[in-house]
Structures are given as C-alpha cells and as structure tokens.
Design an enzyme around this catalytic site. Structure first.
Site, PDB file in Angstrom:
ATOM      1  N   ASP A   1       0.803  -1.220   0.000  1.00 40.72           N
ATOM      2  CA  ASP A   1       0.000   0.000   0.000  1.00 40.72           C
ATOM      3  C   ASP A   1       0.840   1.276   0.000  1.00 40.72           C
ATOM      4  O   ASP A   1       2.061   1.241   0.206  1.00 40.72           O
ATOM      5  CB  ASP A   1      -0.960   0.010   1.207  1.00 40.72           C
ATOM      6  CG  ASP A   1      -0.331  -0.567   2.478  1.00 40.72           C
ATOM      7  OD1 ASP A   1       0.912  -0.525   2.599  1.00 40.72           O
ATOM      8  OD2 ASP A   1      -1.060  -1.068   3.338  1.00 40.72           O
TER       9      ASP A   1
ATOM     10  N   ASN B   1      -7.814  -3.124  14.158  1.00 41.28           N
ATOM     11  CA  ASN B   1      -9.195  -3.371  13.729  1.00 41.28           C
ATOM     12  C   ASN B   1      -9.283  -4.530  12.737  1.00 41.28           C
ATOM     13  O   ASN B   1     -10.318  -4.743  12.117  1.00 41.28           O
ATOM     14  CB  ASN B   1      -9.805  -2.101  13.110  1.00 41.28           C
ATOM     15  CG  ASN B   1      -9.084  -1.662  11.846  1.00 41.28           C
ATOM     16  OD1 ASN B   1      -8.104  -2.282  11.424  1.00 41.28           O
ATOM     17  ND2 ASN B   1      -9.549  -0.593  11.233  1.00 41.28           N
TER      18      ASN B   1
ATOM     19  N   HIS C   1      -7.410  -4.875   9.952  1.00 41.55           N
ATOM     20  CA  HIS C   1      -7.082  -4.623   8.543  1.00 41.55           C
ATOM     21  C   HIS C   1      -5.811  -5.356   8.134  1.00 41.55           C
ATOM     22  O   HIS C   1      -4.914  -5.582   8.949  1.00 41.55           O
ATOM     23  CB  HIS C   1      -7.031  -3.120   8.209  1.00 41.55           C
ATOM     24  CG  HIS C   1      -5.874  -2.359   8.749  1.00 41.55           C
ATOM     25  ND1 HIS C   1      -5.997  -1.081   9.260  1.00 41.55           N
ATOM     26  CD2 HIS C   1      -4.546  -2.652   8.850  1.00 41.55           C
ATOM     27  CE1 HIS C   1      -4.810  -0.641   9.630  1.00 41.55           C
ATOM     28  NE2 HIS C   1      -3.912  -1.581   9.400  1.00 41.55           N
TER      29      HIS C   1
ATOM     30  N   GLU D   1      -9.720  -1.947   5.180  1.00 41.89           N
ATOM     31  CA  GLU D   1     -10.393  -1.684   6.451  1.00 41.89           C
ATOM     32  C   GLU D   1     -11.653  -2.551   6.569  1.00 41.89           C
ATOM     33  O   GLU D   1     -12.135  -3.093   5.559  1.00 41.89           O
ATOM     34  CB  GLU D   1     -10.764  -0.194   6.533  1.00 41.89           C
ATOM     35  CG  GLU D   1      -9.578   0.776   6.428  1.00 41.89           C
ATOM     36  CD  GLU D   1      -8.709   0.827   7.691  1.00 41.89           C
ATOM     37  OE1 GLU D   1      -8.718  -0.125   8.492  1.00 41.89           O
ATOM     38  OE2 GLU D   1      -7.984   1.839   7.857  1.00 41.89           O
TER      39      GLU D   1
HETATM   40  C1  F6R Z   1       1.423  -1.694   6.132  1.00 36.02           C
HETATM   41  C2  F6R Z   1       0.103  -2.310   6.199  1.00 36.02           C
HETATM   42  C3  F6R Z   1      -0.690  -2.367   7.449  1.00 36.02           C
HETATM   43  C4  F6R Z   1       0.138  -2.627   8.711  1.00 36.02           C
HETATM   44  C5  F6R Z   1      -0.761  -2.544   9.939  1.00 36.02           C
HETATM   45  C6  F6R Z   1       0.012  -2.751  11.225  1.00 36.02           C
HETATM   46  O1  F6R Z   1       1.936  -1.765   4.826  1.00 36.02           O
HETATM   47  O2  F6R Z   1      -0.348  -2.732   5.202  1.00 36.02           O
HETATM   48  O3  F6R Z   1      -1.676  -3.370   7.324  1.00 36.02           O
HETATM   49  O4  F6R Z   1       0.720  -3.887   8.622  1.00 36.02           O
HETATM   50  O5  F6R Z   1      -1.380  -1.283   9.983  1.00 36.02           O
HETATM   51  O6  F6R Z   1       0.874  -1.681  11.392  1.00 36.02           O
HETATM   52  P1  F6R Z   1       2.024  -1.702  12.509  1.00 36.02           P
HETATM   53  O7  F6R Z   1       2.995  -2.741  12.079  1.00 36.02           O
HETATM   54  O8  F6R Z   1       2.607  -0.326  12.491  1.00 36.02           O
HETATM   55  O9  F6R Z   1       1.341  -2.050  13.794  1.00 36.02           O
END
Ligand code: F6R
Length: 246
Positions: free
Chosen positions: A67, A136, A138, A143
């Site tokens: 992303d 959450n 994702h 989301e």
């Molecule tokens: C990042 C991504 C997100 C993160 C998720 C957890 O490229 O796609 O799904 O893996 O938001 O983020 P952290 O590792 O910062 O807790």
C-alpha cells in the site's frame, strides 16, 4: 494456519528474517510482497545484517508493497516508498527497478490501481507475502467492510488507523486520509503468507482472527481461507490464545 509463538519482538523479527532468507535462497527470483509499519522494521534490519554478513542476494528478487498513502510522493519522508528505501532497499543489493509500490501521487489513481493489479498478474503474482495486522483487523489497508473480492483499490482510512499511524507524523492532521492498497483478493492470490504480530495492542485482533468467524467486518479473518499461512506472534500478542484455538 501454522502458528509460531515467540518470546518477543526481537525473536519475531529474527524468525521472520530467517523464514524470508530461506525462501530467497530456495528461489532467488522470488516475488516478495512487503509491508510497512512498525511490525516488519526489525525483520528488515535482520535481512540487511544477513545481507552484509552472509551475502544473501536480492539481485533477482522482485518486490511488491501492499500500500501507499494517497497524495504523498516517493520523496516525502512519510511515504511508504521512502520508508522501504530507508528501512531495506538502500541497504541490500536489490535493483530498485524491481521494487514496486503503488504510486500515491498519480493524477489518475483509478488507473494506478489497474496498473498495479495487472503488473502483479504479469509477474505471476506473489510467492511470499509479508503482512502485519491493524488493531481493527485490517490487512494491507483493507479496512473493515472491504469485500473479499476486492482488487487494488482506493480506501478511506479508518479513524483508528489514522490514530495508530499518527505516531509516524508530526501531527495527526498530517496523516493522509486515503490510501491505495492491494485488495483482499489480491493478497489472497499470494502463494504463501507470513503474518507478523507483536505486542499487547494486537492481542484483541489476533484473538478475533484465531477464534472468530470469517467475515468482511474483520478483514484478516479471510486468511483462514488461505491454504498456506504462517503466523509468527510474540507472547504479548498471543499468550493464552494459542492453546485455545488448536
Ligand atoms: C502496512 C500495512 C498495514 C500494517 C498494519 C500494522 O503496509 O499494510 O496493514 O501492517 O497497519 O501496522 P504496525 O505494524 O505499524 O502495527
């Protein structure tokens, strides 16, 4: 889903790096799917150390990131392009032309979604996708409520995601509100998935994943439908849950 419980973030990062290195050695032309955020930073650090010490080569590896924030160019320090260059690509022998990240600063974002999806298809898809998980549920920036049939698309970030990611920005107002992300079906096409989970703040999410139903209201639950998922989770995130679900 195979679950590997480890002591802490350090051990998760070591095990994850070993896992990736083994796959790269088995297939030097591997297509790797990569994630950003706090979770994989230690893993990338270990990949760099191994590259320096043992010479594991990424010359023929191709990468696809999950992303990118909409509105940020690759030069912006908060962009995921900048993150990946800083945390990994600048320190290994990968050809930057083989590192793919959706472009968040395109004029035509819908066109960029189509381009990214067909690029992935042209490369034969992802061999090993690294994932983190949002509190959450994702995965990528899919989301809650995102359809399981989604391909690379534009998403409005959930308030909890904006809050969680504000730690990387000077102020919460600077966090982009939209992103471009591989879709759930894009992620599910990966041959193999490695999900990394660390910390108390992920306990509820991993609990839901392991014990809850498969539902679009909790995107990560789709991973239960994938034939080859390995989860490396530390005690803070998973202790007490693992025995409950096996
Ligand atoms: C990042 C991504 C997100 C993160 C998720 C957890 O490229 O796609 O799904 O893996 O938001 O983020 P952290 O590792 O910062 O807790």
């Amino acid at each position: 889903m195979k679950i590997i419980e480890v002591k802490d973030y350090t051990e998760m990062s070591q095990k994850a790096a070993e896992y990736i290195i083994e796959k790269v050695c088995q297939n030097p032309k591997i297509n790797l799917g990569l994630a950003t955020g706090g979770t994989p930073v230690g893993t990338y650090k270990n990949l760099i150390e191994d590259h320096e010490k043992n010479g594991t080569s990424y010359q023929n590896v191709t990468t696809f990131n999950l992303d990118e924030y909409i509105g940020l160019s690759g030069e912006n320090k908060n962009s995921y392009r900048y993150f990946m260059d800083e945390k990994l690509f600048n320190h290994i022998d990968i050809n930057k032309n083989n590192t793919n990240i959706p472009r968040g600063d395109c004029k035509d974002i819908e066109e960029e979604c189509l381009r990214y999806e067909s690029l992935l298809a042209n490369y034969g898809g992802i061999d090993l996708q690294i994932l983190g998980i949002g509190s959450n549920g994702h995965i990528g920036f899919n989301e809650p409520g995102t359809t399981f049939t989604s391909q690379t698309h534009v998403i409005k970030l959930a308030p909890s995601t904006i809050n969680a990611n504000a730690r990387f920005f000077k102020s919460i107002e600077e966090v982009p509100t939209k992103a471009i992300t591989m879709g759930i079906s894009t992620i599910m096409k990966s041959k193999e998935i490695l999900l990394l989970v660390s910390g108390e703040n992920k306990k509820e999410a991993i609990g839901k994943l392991l014990t809850g139903k498969v539902s679009e209201s909790f995107p990560a639950s789709v991973l239960k439908n994938h034939p080859c998922v390995t989860i490396i989770a530390d005690k803070a995130a998973i202790s007490g849950l693992k025995s409950h679900c096996q």
